[in-house]
Design a protein around this motif. Structure first.
Motif, short mmCIF file in Angstrom:
data_model
loop_
_atom_site.label_atom_id
_atom_site.label_comp_id
_atom_site.label_asym_id
_atom_site.label_seq_id
_atom_site.Cartn_x
_atom_site.Cartn_y
_atom_site.Cartn_z
N GLU A 105 3.03 -13.35 18.81
CA GLU A 105 3.93 -14.63 19.06
C GLU A 105 4.40 -14.46 20.51
O GLU A 105 4.32 -15.53 21.19
CB GLU A 105 5.12 -14.62 18.32
CG GLU A 105 5.93 -15.88 18.12
CD GLU A 105 7.16 -15.73 17.26
OE1 GLU A 105 7.22 -16.67 16.44
OE2 GLU A 105 7.97 -14.91 17.25
N GLY A 127 4.64 -20.82 17.18
CA GLY A 127 4.49 -20.80 15.67
C GLY A 127 3.33 -21.54 15.41
O GLY A 127 2.60 -21.34 14.15
N GLU A 128 3.57 -22.87 15.84
CA GLU A 128 2.31 -23.96 15.28
C GLU A 128 1.13 -23.64 15.51
O GLU A 128 0.24 -23.72 14.85
CB GLU A 128 3.03 -25.41 16.12
CG GLU A 128 4.02 -26.15 15.21
CD GLU A 128 4.48 -27.29 16.12
OE1 GLU A 128 3.70 -27.81 17.06
OE2 GLU A 128 5.29 -27.93 15.80
N ASP A 131 -0.14 -20.57 13.32
CA ASP A 131 -0.16 -21.16 12.13
C ASP A 131 -1.60 -22.24 12.17
O ASP A 131 -2.34 -21.97 10.97
CB ASP A 131 0.95 -22.21 11.70
CG ASP A 131 0.97 -22.43 9.95
OD1 ASP A 131 0.32 -21.87 9.44
OD2 ASP A 131 1.35 -23.58 9.94
N TYR A 132 -1.95 -22.95 12.91
CA TYR A 132 -3.22 -23.74 13.06
C TYR A 132 -4.38 -22.77 13.02
O TYR A 132 -5.27 -23.06 12.37
CB TYR A 132 -3.11 -24.61 14.08
CG TYR A 132 -4.11 -25.55 14.19
CD1 TYR A 132 -4.07 -26.90 13.68
CD2 TYR A 132 -5.41 -25.39 14.78
CE1 TYR A 132 -5.08 -27.81 13.94
CE2 TYR A 132 -6.57 -26.30 15.16
CZ TYR A 132 -6.48 -27.28 14.45
OH TYR A 132 -7.21 -28.29 14.46
N GLY A 134 -4.58 -19.93 11.80
CA GLY A 134 -4.47 -18.84 10.58
C GLY A 134 -3.85 -17.69 10.99
O GLY A 134 -4.24 -16.49 10.17
N LEU A 136 -0.42 -17.08 11.31
CA LEU A 136 1.28 -16.98 11.25
C LEU A 136 1.81 -15.69 10.71
O LEU A 136 2.73 -15.05 11.22
CB LEU A 136 1.79 -18.17 10.61
CG LEU A 136 3.20 -18.58 10.68
CD1 LEU A 136 3.54 -18.68 12.43
CD2 LEU A 136 3.35 -19.65 9.94
N PRO A 137 0.97 -15.10 9.53
CA PRO A 137 1.41 -13.91 9.02
C PRO A 137 1.42 -12.84 9.86
O PRO A 137 1.88 -11.54 9.60
CB PRO A 137 0.50 -13.84 7.83
CG PRO A 137 0.05 -15.06 7.44
CD PRO A 137 -0.17 -15.69 8.87
N ARG A 139 1.96 -12.86 13.21
CA ARG A 139 2.80 -13.26 14.68
C ARG A 139 3.68 -12.09 15.04
O ARG A 139 3.62 -12.08 16.44
CB ARG A 139 3.62 -14.61 14.39
CG ARG A 139 4.70 -14.22 13.58
CD ARG A 139 5.69 -15.55 13.30
NE ARG A 139 6.74 -15.29 12.53
CZ ARG A 139 6.97 -15.32 11.07
NH1 ARG A 139 5.86 -15.41 10.40
NH2 ARG A 139 8.04 -15.12 10.70
#
Length: 227
Positions: A105, A127-128, A131-132, A134, A136-137, A139
């Motif tokens: 991140e 974050g966006e 997430d897009y 794949g 985010l977990p 980060r």
């Protein structure tokens, strides 16, 4: 019709090696449109990286012009070129070049802070993007804790964090196994389509090249369309 995201017109680039002049780009012409992915293929030493460096305003051409969304750039000052590059061009390389001491991140946040965004907005955008893609977990993980494919997807997120209009990629899947390369390529193409980036991708992977909108190569220093 809108201007191309990127246009090279009659670009020349030469290097000196002792008393010898190496002619790398000799009147190179190419246009890249918003939302279009173009594969740049050819053998090592053909000049693909030089073309990307000139297109990305990292090197000045010896002659010719580079247009970024219709704006001439060849004779801009170094500061003006740097500012334009930071705003409009994202780069992805064969090696991810993530900062090892920062999390995934934070690697995506940093270029936004350099541009002048507030930390809260930069963190939201990071974050966006993660997430897009794949991620985010993952980060909070540092690069050494990520797989090769994850590292390269973070590098793609970082490249597009400032919403550039052009993405230049130099062998972005070159260090990855075929399955991971496919996953990274799909993620990159999804971003190109979703954000209407113009993407110029140097690759040796002809299967991936065939899935882009066009393929070009360099012959005798000129850009040639392939059928």
């Amino acid at each position: 019709m809108s201007a191309p995201a990127l246009k090279l017109s009659q670009v020349e680039r030469h290097y000196r090696q002792g008393d010898t002049r190496l002619d790398i780009l000799c009147g190179a012409d190419v246009a890249l449109w918003p939302g279009e992915a173009v594969a740049l293929v050819g053998p090592s030493g053909a000049g693909k990286s030089t073309l990307l460096h000139v297109a990305g305003l990292l090197e000045k051409p010896d002659s010719g012009e580079i247009f970024i969304e219709g704006t001439k750039t060849a004779y801009m000052s170094d500061d003006a070129r740097t500012a334009l590059r930071r705003m409009t061009i994202g780069f992805v390389y064969q090696f991810h070049h993530l900062l090892p001491e920062f999390s995934a991140e934070e690697n995506v946040i940093l270029p936004q802070l350099i541009r002048g965004l507030g930390r809260g907005e930069a963190q939201r955008r990071a974050g966006e993007l993660l997430d897009y893609l794949g991620l985010l977990p993952r980060r909070t993980h540092r690069p050494a804790e990520l797989s090769g494919g994850e590292q390269q997807r973070v590098a793609i997120a970082r490249a597009v964090a400032n919403a550039p209009r052009i993405l230049l990629a130099d062998e972005p899947t070159g260090n990855l196994d075929p399955h991971t390369a496919e996953h990274v390529f799909d993620a990159m193409m999804a971003l190109v389509r979703a954000t209407r980036l113009g993407a110029l991708v140097a690759t040796h992977n002809m299967d991936l090249a065939a899935r882009m909108d066009r393929r070009v190569t360099l012959r005798d220093g000129k850009v040639v369309e392939l059928s």
